[in-house]
Design a protein around this motif. Structure first.
Motif, PDB file in Angstrom:
ATOM      1  N   PRO A 133       0.809  -1.222   0.000  1.00 45.30           N
ATOM      2  CA  PRO A 133       0.000   0.000   0.000  1.00 45.30           C
ATOM      3  C   PRO A 133       0.841   1.270   0.000  1.00 45.30           C
ATOM      4  CG  PRO A 133      -0.043  -1.045   2.164  1.00 45.30           C
ATOM      5  CD  PRO A 133       0.590  -2.019   1.221  1.00 45.30           C
ATOM      6  N   PHE A 134       2.045   1.175   0.544  1.00 47.85           N
ATOM      7  CA  PHE A 134       2.924   2.334   0.578  1.00 47.85           C
ATOM      8  C   PHE A 134       3.574   2.576  -0.784  1.00 47.85           C
ATOM      9  CE2 PHE A 134       3.415   0.837   5.206  1.00 47.85           C
ATOM     10  CZ  PHE A 134       2.189   1.405   5.525  1.00 47.85           C
ATOM     11  N   ALA A 135       3.709   1.503  -1.578  1.00 49.68           N
ATOM     12  CA  ALA A 135       4.159   1.660  -2.963  1.00 49.68           C
ATOM     13  C   ALA A 135       3.152   2.499  -3.735  1.00 49.68           C
ATOM     14  CB  ALA A 135       4.336   0.296  -3.618  1.00 49.68           C
ATOM     15  N   SER A 136       1.896   2.384  -3.350  1.00 54.33           N
ATOM     16  CA  SER A 136       0.837   3.205  -3.944  1.00 54.33           C
ATOM     17  C   SER A 136       0.928   4.645  -3.445  1.00 54.33           C
ATOM     18  CB  SER A 136      -0.533   2.608  -3.582  1.00 54.33           C
ATOM     19  OG  SER A 136      -1.591   3.423  -4.030  1.00 54.33           O
ATOM     20  N   LEU A 137       1.036   4.803  -2.144  1.00 54.77           N
ATOM     21  CA  LEU A 137       1.002   6.142  -1.549  1.00 54.77           C
ATOM     22  C   LEU A 137       2.201   7.005  -1.920  1.00 54.77           C
ATOM     23  CD1 LEU A 137      -0.468   5.092   1.873  1.00 54.77           C
ATOM     24  CD2 LEU A 137      -1.413   6.922   0.435  1.00 54.77           C
ATOM     25  N   VAL A 138       3.397   6.392  -2.042  1.00 49.58           N
ATOM     26  CA  VAL A 138       4.577   7.216  -2.366  1.00 49.58           C
ATOM     27  C   VAL A 138       4.591   7.633  -3.831  1.00 49.58           C
ATOM     28  CG1 VAL A 138       5.978   6.227  -0.526  1.00 49.58           C
ATOM     29  CG2 VAL A 138       6.135   5.266  -2.844  1.00 49.58           C
ATOM     30  N   ARG A 139       3.683   7.061  -4.629  1.00 45.86           N
ATOM     31  CA  ARG A 139       3.558   7.462  -6.026  1.00 45.86           C
ATOM     32  C   ARG A 139       2.332   8.341  -6.264  1.00 45.86           C
ATOM     33  NH1 ARG A 139       4.651   1.867  -9.304  1.00 45.86           N
ATOM     34  NH2 ARG A 139       3.664   0.902  -7.480  1.00 45.86           N
ATOM     35  N   ASP A 140       1.750   8.833  -5.177  1.00 40.76           N
ATOM     36  CA  ASP A 140       0.562   9.693  -5.274  1.00 40.76           C
ATOM     37  C   ASP A 140       0.958  11.128  -4.922  1.00 40.76           C
ATOM     38  OD1 ASP A 140      -1.883  11.069  -4.923  1.00 40.76           O
ATOM     39  OD2 ASP A 140      -2.889   9.186  -4.413  1.00 40.76           O
ATOM     40  N   PRO A 141       0.779  12.072  -5.834  1.00 39.76           N
ATOM     41  CA  PRO A 141       1.151  13.472  -5.557  1.00 39.76           C
ATOM     42  C   PRO A 141       0.487  14.035  -4.303  1.00 39.76           C
ATOM     43  CG  PRO A 141       0.671  13.177  -7.887  1.00 39.76           C
ATOM     44  CD  PRO A 141       0.269  11.900  -7.210  1.00 39.76           C
ATOM     45  N   LEU A 177       5.135  12.446 -13.249  1.00 38.68           N
ATOM     46  CA  LEU A 177       4.064  12.981 -12.414  1.00 38.68           C
ATOM     47  C   LEU A 177       4.513  13.227 -10.976  1.00 38.68           C
ATOM     48  CD1 LEU A 177       1.059  13.771 -12.208  1.00 38.68           C
ATOM     49  CD2 LEU A 177       0.564  11.393 -11.609  1.00 38.68           C
ATOM     50  N   VAL A 178       5.314  12.317 -10.427  1.00 40.38           N
ATOM     51  CA  VAL A 178       5.647  12.366  -9.005  1.00 40.38           C
ATOM     52  C   VAL A 178       7.104  12.733  -8.739  1.00 40.38           C
ATOM     53  CG1 VAL A 178       5.426  11.111  -6.823  1.00 40.38           C
ATOM     54  CG2 VAL A 178       3.930  10.545  -8.721  1.00 40.38           C
ATOM     55  N   GLY A 179       7.962  12.593  -9.745  1.00 40.44           N
ATOM     56  CA  GLY A 179       9.394  12.802  -9.539  1.00 40.44           C
ATOM     57  C   GLY A 179       9.732  14.123  -8.883  1.00 40.44           C
ATOM     58  N   GLU A 180       9.157  15.190  -9.383  1.00 39.31           N
ATOM     59  CA  GLU A 180       9.503  16.519  -8.863  1.00 39.31           C
ATOM     60  C   GLU A 180       8.959  16.744  -7.463  1.00 39.31           C
ATOM     61  OE1 GLU A 180       8.934  21.209 -10.156  1.00 39.31           O
ATOM     62  OE2 GLU A 180       8.862  19.643 -11.696  1.00 39.31           O
ATOM     63  N   CYS A 181       7.711  16.327  -7.223  1.00 38.75           N
ATOM     64  CA  CYS A 181       7.118  16.604  -5.902  1.00 38.75           C
ATOM     65  C   CYS A 181       7.676  15.686  -4.814  1.00 38.75           C
ATOM     66  CB  CYS A 181       5.593  16.534  -5.949  1.00 38.75           C
ATOM     67  SG  CYS A 181       4.901  14.971  -6.486  1.00 38.75           S
ATOM     68  N   SER A 182       8.213  14.515  -5.186  1.00 33.84           N
ATOM     69  CA  SER A 182       8.786  13.618  -4.174  1.00 33.84           C
ATOM     70  C   SER A 182      10.251  13.929  -3.887  1.00 33.84           C
ATOM     71  CB  SER A 182       8.659  12.157  -4.625  1.00 33.84           C
ATOM     72  OG  SER A 182       9.446  11.915  -5.776  1.00 33.84           O
TER      73      SER A 182
END
Length: 268
Positions: A133-141, A177-182
């Motif tokens: 589930p965290f693999a999902s959450l860390v890829r969510d902006p 999508l997520v690279g910059e915000c993470s």
């Protein structure tokens, strides 16, 4: 093709999707991931789980699996253990692209951002396939919109069992999508309990003795700033919950957000 998991031999109930396996990747003799097509009508929140099964019996066996892909993904990803005599995983571990996987239409679960009060830092504590589930959450902006820092912790017995999440986090840097915000917000902290590695020990012990926080260069968990999610074996869930409560955190739920949440329905 494995006849056990090919096209459905029985009528598919109205509350079930029958989806095609797109890809399968095996990491160890105990762990693998797979992706299936996503039905246009399937909606879920990052961190939720669904019941999945195989069309290999008139009454298929279903088990709860956290969706490892984020809510925006065009496919649905899962991360699974292999159990030699498991009613489902004994057959699921043999799937190949083109096979059919059954997925019930209603997702649910407590590991969602809405179940937590606003905070500064989010800890994601996992063992084994509990990292799904965290693999999902860390890829969510949205995760990075709500928290200044995200600490993803996974503990496994052997180094190879950390490969799935290590590769996923490394690939995030290039994600459009997520690279910059993470960037600068997500930190991965992995430990092993059996095979020698740079960081060893059970996460609950490392929290108690303070080593987790000294390694991260962070203060101990505080209810004023920190929020947490837990997913793993039942023993790990109970012990981590106890440790978090000793830091002053309180368990929450979808209808009563608080400072940490626990997922008890997952395979792993």
């Amino acid at each position: 093709m494995d006849a056990l998991v090919s096209a459905p031999a029985f009528p598919i109930p109205d509350n079930v999707f029958a989806e095609r396996v797109v890809s399968v990747k095996h990491y160890t003799d105990r762990l693998f991931s797979f992706r299936i097509t996503r039905p246009a009508a399937f909606r879920f929140r990052s961190g939720e789980f669904v019941m999945i099964g195989l069309p290999n019996a008139e009454k298929p066996v279903y088990r709860a699996y956290s969706v490892a892909s984020p809510s925006w993904d065009e496919e649905v990803e899962f991360f699974s253990i292999k159990v030699e005599n498991g009613p489902l995983t004994e057959h699921l571990q043999k799937i190949i692209p083109g096979d059919t996987v059954l997925m019930r239409k209603k997702p649910t679960g407590t590991l969602v951002l809405d179940a937590l009060l606003p905070g500064k830092r989010l800890y994601l504590f996992s063992t084994g396939t509990g990292v799904a589930p965290f693999a999902s959450l860390v890829r969510d902006p949205e995760t990075y919109e709500k928290f200044e820092e995200v600490i993803l912790v996974q503990t496994c017995r052997e180094v190879a069992e950390l490969t799935y999440i290590t590769e996923l986090v490394e690939a995030l840097a290039e994600d459009p999508l997520v690279g910059e915000c993470s960037a600068g917000k997500l930190r991965l902290h992995t430990t092993t309990t059996r095979e020698a590695s740079p960081r060893m020990g059970r996460v609950t012990d490392l929290m108690r003795n303070g080593k987790l926080f000294s390694d991260l260069g962070l203060p101990a968990i505080s209810p004023e700033t920190d929020r947490a999610m837990i997913c793993g074996s039942m023993a790990m869930l109970n012990e981590t919950k106890y440790v978090l409560e000793s830091f002053g955190l309180e368990e929450g739920a979808n209808n009563a957000p608080a400072t940490f949440v626990v997922e008890r329905a997952f395979v792993g």
